[in-house]
Design a protein around this motif. Structure first.
Motif, PDB file in Angstrom:
ATOM      1  N   ILE A  88     113.836  14.013 -30.205  1.00 45.95           N
ATOM      2  CA  ILE A  88     113.726  14.666 -28.985  1.00 45.95           C
ATOM      3  C   ILE A  88     114.660  14.280 -28.004  1.00 45.95           C
ATOM      4  N   ALA A  89     115.244  15.225 -27.225  1.00 49.31           N
ATOM      5  CA  ALA A  89     116.026  14.700 -26.133  1.00 49.31           C
ATOM      6  C   ALA A  89     115.755  15.390 -24.884  1.00 49.31           C
ATOM      7  N   GLY A  90     115.976  14.613 -23.792  1.00 46.98           N
ATOM      8  CA  GLY A  90     115.621  14.913 -22.501  1.00 46.98           C
ATOM      9  C   GLY A  90     115.262  13.981 -21.581  1.00 46.98           C
ATOM     10  N   PHE A  91     114.673  14.238 -20.442  1.00 48.62           N
ATOM     11  CA  PHE A  91     113.970  13.120 -19.583  1.00 48.62           C
ATOM     12  C   PHE A  91     112.693  13.663 -19.083  1.00 48.62           C
ATOM     13  N   ASP A  92     111.846  12.815 -18.693  1.00 47.80           N
ATOM     14  CA  ASP A  92     110.542  12.836 -18.210  1.00 47.80           C
ATOM     15  C   ASP A  92     110.669  11.942 -16.870  1.00 47.80           C
ATOM     16  N   ALA A  93     109.382  12.362 -15.939  1.00 52.35           N
ATOM     17  CA  ALA A  93     109.405  11.614 -14.488  1.00 52.35           C
ATOM     18  C   ALA A  93     109.306  10.197 -14.786  1.00 52.35           C
ATOM     19  N   ALA A  94     108.768   9.483 -15.583  1.00 48.20           N
ATOM     20  CA  ALA A  94     108.581   8.144 -15.772  1.00 48.20           C
ATOM     21  C   ALA A  94     109.839   7.741 -16.612  1.00 48.20           C
TER      22      ALA A  94
ATOM     23  N   LEU B  43     112.797  -2.044 -28.005  1.00 47.18           N
ATOM     24  CA  LEU B  43     112.926  -1.904 -29.581  1.00 47.18           C
ATOM     25  C   LEU B  43     114.203  -1.062 -30.026  1.00 47.18           C
ATOM     26  N   TYR B  44     114.303  -0.086 -29.340  1.00 48.63           N
ATOM     27  CA  TYR B  44     115.574   0.845 -29.676  1.00 48.63           C
ATOM     28  C   TYR B  44     116.837   0.038 -29.559  1.00 48.63           C
ATOM     29  N   LEU B  45     116.976  -0.756 -28.600  1.00 50.52           N
ATOM     30  CA  LEU B  45     118.374  -1.375 -28.210  1.00 50.52           C
ATOM     31  C   LEU B  45     118.690  -2.709 -29.249  1.00 50.52           C
ATOM     32  N   GLN B  46     117.420  -3.235 -29.556  1.00 56.79           N
ATOM     33  CA  GLN B  46     117.731  -4.633 -30.388  1.00 56.79           C
ATOM     34  C   GLN B  46     117.468  -3.995 -31.948  1.00 56.79           C
TER      35      GLN B  46
ATOM     36  N   SER C 134     113.323   7.905 -19.660  1.00 59.49           N
ATOM     37  CA  SER C 134     114.354   8.686 -20.329  1.00 59.49           C
ATOM     38  C   SER C 134     113.756   8.625 -21.763  1.00 59.49           C
ATOM     39  N   VAL C 135     114.444   9.541 -22.508  1.00 60.55           N
ATOM     40  CA  VAL C 135     113.965   9.802 -23.936  1.00 60.55           C
ATOM     41  C   VAL C 135     115.174   8.847 -24.873  1.00 60.55           C
ATOM     42  N   LEU C 136     114.918   7.993 -25.474  1.00 56.87           N
ATOM     43  CA  LEU C 136     115.912   7.378 -26.287  1.00 56.87           C
ATOM     44  C   LEU C 136     115.957   7.824 -27.788  1.00 56.87           C
ATOM     45  N   ASN C 137     117.133   7.826 -28.354  1.00 58.23           N
ATOM     46  CA  ASN C 137     117.294   8.335 -29.644  1.00 58.23           C
ATOM     47  C   ASN C 137     118.337   7.598 -30.396  1.00 58.23           C
ATOM     48  N   ASN C 138     118.129   7.574 -31.719  1.00 51.72           N
ATOM     49  CA  ASN C 138     119.461   6.970 -32.469  1.00 51.72           C
ATOM     50  C   ASN C 138     120.506   7.999 -32.676  1.00 51.72           C
ATOM     51  N   GLY C 139     121.546   8.242 -31.754  1.00 42.93           N
ATOM     52  CA  GLY C 139     122.359   9.365 -31.801  1.00 42.93           C
ATOM     53  C   GLY C 139     121.988  10.707 -31.014  1.00 42.93           C
ATOM     54  N   ASP C 140     122.688  11.511 -31.078  1.00 46.91           N
ATOM     55  CA  ASP C 140     122.158  12.972 -30.514  1.00 46.91           C
ATOM     56  C   ASP C 140     121.546  13.706 -31.375  1.00 46.91           C
TER      57      ASP C 140
ATOM     58  N   LEU D 283     125.018  13.495 -49.627  1.00 49.95           N
ATOM     59  CA  LEU D 283     126.155  13.863 -48.753  1.00 49.95           C
ATOM     60  C   LEU D 283     126.368  13.231 -47.389  1.00 49.95           C
ATOM     61  N   ALA D 284     124.963  12.831 -46.945  1.00 49.55           N
ATOM     62  CA  ALA D 284     124.696  12.113 -45.624  1.00 49.55           C
ATOM     63  C   ALA D 284     123.627  10.967 -45.707  1.00 49.55           C
ATOM     64  N   LEU D 285     123.954  10.218 -44.857  1.00 46.18           N
ATOM     65  CA  LEU D 285     122.925   8.974 -44.967  1.00 46.18           C
ATOM     66  C   LEU D 285     122.095   8.868 -43.419  1.00 46.18           C
ATOM     67  N   ARG D 286     120.819   8.635 -42.968  1.00 44.30           N
ATOM     68  CA  ARG D 286     120.415   8.721 -41.707  1.00 44.30           C
ATOM     69  C   ARG D 286     119.365   7.617 -41.578  1.00 44.30           C
ATOM     70  N   ALA D 287     119.378   7.405 -40.433  1.00 43.72           N
ATOM     71  CA  ALA D 287     118.348   6.418 -40.020  1.00 43.72           C
ATOM     72  C   ALA D 287     117.138   7.086 -38.757  1.00 43.72           C
ATOM     73  N   TRP D 288     116.110   7.209 -38.965  1.00 46.83           N
ATOM     74  CA  TRP D 288     115.380   7.748 -37.866  1.00 46.83           C
ATOM     75  C   TRP D 288     114.376   6.612 -37.161  1.00 46.83           C
ATOM     76  N   LEU D 289     114.496   6.385 -35.956  1.00 53.15           N
ATOM     77  CA  LEU D 289     113.833   5.480 -35.098  1.00 53.15           C
ATOM     78  C   LEU D 289     113.102   6.217 -33.990  1.00 53.15           C
ATOM     79  N   TYR D 290     111.911   5.632 -34.248  1.00 51.51           N
ATOM     80  CA  TYR D 290     111.056   6.231 -32.969  1.00 51.51           C
ATOM     81  C   TYR D 290     110.337   5.204 -32.433  1.00 51.51           C
ATOM     82  N   PHE D 291     110.164   4.822 -30.942  1.00 53.19           N
ATOM     83  CA  PHE D 291     109.644   4.028 -30.531  1.00 53.19           C
ATOM     84  C   PHE D 291     108.785   4.291 -29.189  1.00 53.19           C
TER      85      PHE D 291
END
Length: 191
Positions: free
Chosen positions: A114-120, A81-84, A122-128, A65-73
């Protein structure tokens, strides 16, 4: 526990396989084309939940019903790594010898994380990171009994920029996970 004759159960259960799960450079190195859902990761739950290489166990069927790709760097090169990766990695889902779905990585939002920001940084993700932010197929893809399953993960450089240089030459503090998930309804024998 014995199988109940003539009784099948349907459950929502994703099936996944992992291209990279490493801190620092992966061993073996990731090549420009890698076939997932084969022998390499069977028996390692952190890498795949497939019990038999290349197909569902026993007489199971599956409705995709759905397809997903999980990226964590994380680490020194996490932003690059995320962008490329999302711009250079393409997935081809094949059942039997017929490609069923081909698209770049960015087309497969993970729908979690994970979503949000820290002081150092931003947190990146593949989608929301929301269950609604996934690639829902317009029409389900059916995996019949004993049908071969594979996903080919291919990297295509953008000009002279090749993310495989970053992945295979990762800094010792770079953490990397790239997974592909098939999401839907599994039918299996009841026990």
């Amino acid at each position: 526990m014995p199988r109940l004759h003539g009784v099948r159960e349907r459950r929502h259960q994703p099936v996944w396989d992992t291209l990279v799960r490493s801190t620092g450079s992966p061993t073996p190195a990731v090549g420009p084309s890698t076939r997932l859902f084969g022998n390499a990761n069977v028996g390692q739950l952190d890498r795949t939940n497939l019990q038999v290489p290349g197909q569902l166990a026993s007489d199971q069927t599956y409705v995709i019903l759905a397809l997903r790709a999980w990226l964590y760097f994380d680490g020194t090169n996490h932003r690059d790594l995320y962008l490329q990766t999302v711009s250079q990695l393409y997935f081809t889902l094949t059942l039997g010898d017929k490609p069923q779905f081909v698209a770049p990585c960015w087309y497969f939002p993970a729908g979690g994380g994970i979503a949000g920001f820290d002081a150092a940084d931003s947190v990146l993700n593949n989608g929301d990171p929301s269950q609604t932010a996934i690639l829902k197929l317009a029409r389900p893809i059916i995996i019949p009994v004993r049908q071969n399953i594979s996903v080919n993960a291919e990297f295509f450089a953008v000009g002279t920029t090749n993310v495989l240089d970053l992945i295979n030459g990762a800094a010792t503090d770079d953490q990397m996970v790239i997974m592909y998930l098939i999401d839907g309804l599994q039918t299996r024998d009841a026990q």
